[in-house]
Design an enzyme around this catalytic site. Structure first.
Site, PDB file in Angstrom:
ATOM      1  CG  ASP A 189     -59.283 153.693  31.148  1.00  0.00           C
ATOM      2  OD1 ASP A 189     -59.342 152.455  31.071  1.00  0.00           O
ATOM      3  OD2 ASP A 189     -58.211 154.323  31.296  1.00  0.00           O
ATOM      4  CD  GLU A 273     -60.570 147.397  31.157  1.00  0.00           C
ATOM      5  OE1 GLU A 273     -59.873 146.572  30.531  1.00  0.00           O
ATOM      6  OE2 GLU A 273     -60.184 148.549  31.444  1.00  0.00           O
ATOM      7  CG  ASP A 354     -55.241 157.053  30.707  1.00  0.00           C
ATOM      8  OD1 ASP A 354     -54.949 155.856  30.548  1.00  0.00           O
ATOM      9  OD2 ASP A 354     -54.594 157.829  31.431  1.00  0.00           O
TER      10      ASP A 354
END
Length: 402
Positions: A189, A273, A354
């Site tokens: 992330d 992502e 996170d």
């Protein structure tokens, strides 16, 4: 059948003589001129609903050289001029394939000054490179040698805004071999407080190189604005600004190279992502920090190194609610403001925002891999749901359809 190797570019800095610098500067100018002339010709033909290919522009180049106005094109090597026409053809191919926007004209002040030479335009022997129209080899600094027995297929010479000269060799590198397969997978992330947060709980600090040199950069830019346009002092001040930017860029790229190499070597599957950074930088409050983090370059490095070493990179849909989803029970929170960094689910589990997002990305990425989706999963798949939703998993349970 001969074994094929990965094509890899090795970039080195060199220090040209006065004559070499003048010859390369003329070559850069001629490359830019030919590219713009060919683009103008193809654009004009496009308005008449006609298509002009590489062969037609190559014939135009021959005709241009015979005119009195463009006779100076004969003074430089013809190889970079032909290569720029091939680059223009590739740009139009990407445009017609809807992979890029319409090609733009090259600017003398903003565009990258470079020239590409194929094997007929240079001589490389015993570690010495001599370009066409030159009598002496380039004075190259070799911090590391080329792979043993490597024969460069193309050589690209460039000069950056800070006035530094670089030469890039494209060679087949036999040292790049797939690594031994492992069963490790990791979710990544990206963020601003921390550059990366891994599903293992590890957090990588954001070095913020632009912020470190912001005072120095602001001082150099103020000095630049005080100089008279067109003066020699303004040129010197512009170089000082460019050197600060180059220092920031070099340090950032070095850090990303070390980080991505470590992640690729340690993990078989890497889940990230699928962010649209070009849209995110439109946020005026976060644009500078996002650009300093350089998420796009991080992803690019991760993908091509994974291809080199036999690893897999999976990009999860950008609308996947990784931050709002409990990785323990699968409960989806209705909202999650950015200032909330720690939250507690109804099941009693307390999450670091996170780390929880990285765990959810890993679970969703493994689902994408099991469903056979690609690196960039499509959100609108005719007749079925997104691949993220197809395989029931604990971390993705209860997610509404996108």
């Amino acid at each position: 059948m001969s074994e094929t190797h990965v094509k890899r570019a090795y970039k080195y800095r060199f220090y040209p003589t006065g004559a070499q610098a003048a010859e390369l500067s003329r070559t850069f100018g001629c490359v830019r001129k030919v590219y713009n002339l060919a683009l103008a010709a193809r654009t004009e033909a496009w308005t008449r609903q006609q298509r002009v290919n590489y062969n037609a522009t190559s014939a135009m180049l021959t005709a241009w050289k015979k005119t009195e106005e463009l006779a100076y094109l004969n003074e430089v090597s013809s190889v970079p001029l032909q290569q720029c026409l091939r680059h223009l053809q590739a740009a139009f191919t990407n445009f017609f394939g809807k992979r890029a926007k319409y090609p733009r004209f090259k600017s003398r002040k903003k565009s990258r000054a470079s020239a590409e030479y194929t094997t007929s335009g240079f001589r490389y022997r015993d570690g010495k490179l001599t370009l066409a129209k030159m009598t002496e080899p380039l004075d190259i600094v070799w911090p590391r040698p080329l792979p043993e027995g490597a024969a460069p297929s193309t050589v690209t010479v460039s000069q950056d805004a800070a006035g530094r000269w670089f030469v890039s060799f494209l060679v087949e590198d036999p040292t790049v071999q797939p690594l031994l397969a492992t069963d490790t997978a990791i979710g990544i992330d990206v963020g601003l407080g921390h550059l990366l947060t891994l599903s293992t709980g590890e957090k990588v600090a954001n070095p913020r190189y632009e912020r470190r040199d912001r005072v120095r950069l602001a001082r150099a830019q103020r000095e630049l604005t005080r100089k008279v346009k067109g003066s020699a002092n303004r040129v010197k001040a512009r170089l000082r600004v460019a050197r600060v930017h180059a220092r920031i860029t070099d340090r950032r790229r070095d850090h990303l190279h070390k980080l991505t190499t470590r992640l690729v070597r340690e993990n078989q599957t890497l889940v990230i992502e699928d962010l649209t950074v070009r849209n995110m930088v439109k946020n005026r409050k976060l644009a500078r920090a996002i650009s300093d983090a350089s998420w796009t370059e991080f992803r690019s490095m991760l993908e091509y190194k994974a291809a080199w070493y036999g690893r897999e990179v999976i990009a999860v849909d950008r609308f996947f609610p990784s931050s709002r989803l409990c990785s323990h029970c699968g409960t989806l929170q209705t909202k999650m403001p950015l200032n909330v960094r720690t939250w507690t689910c109804d099941c009693g589990m307390t999450h670091d925002r996170d780390v929880n997002a990285a765990k959810n990305l890993l679970a969703a990425g493994l689902a994408v891999s099991a469903c056979g989706a690609g690196v960039r999963p499509q959100r609108r798949t005719p007749g079925r749901q997104s691949a993220v939703k197809q395989e029931p998993q604990r971390a993705t349970a209860g997610i509404p359809r996108l």
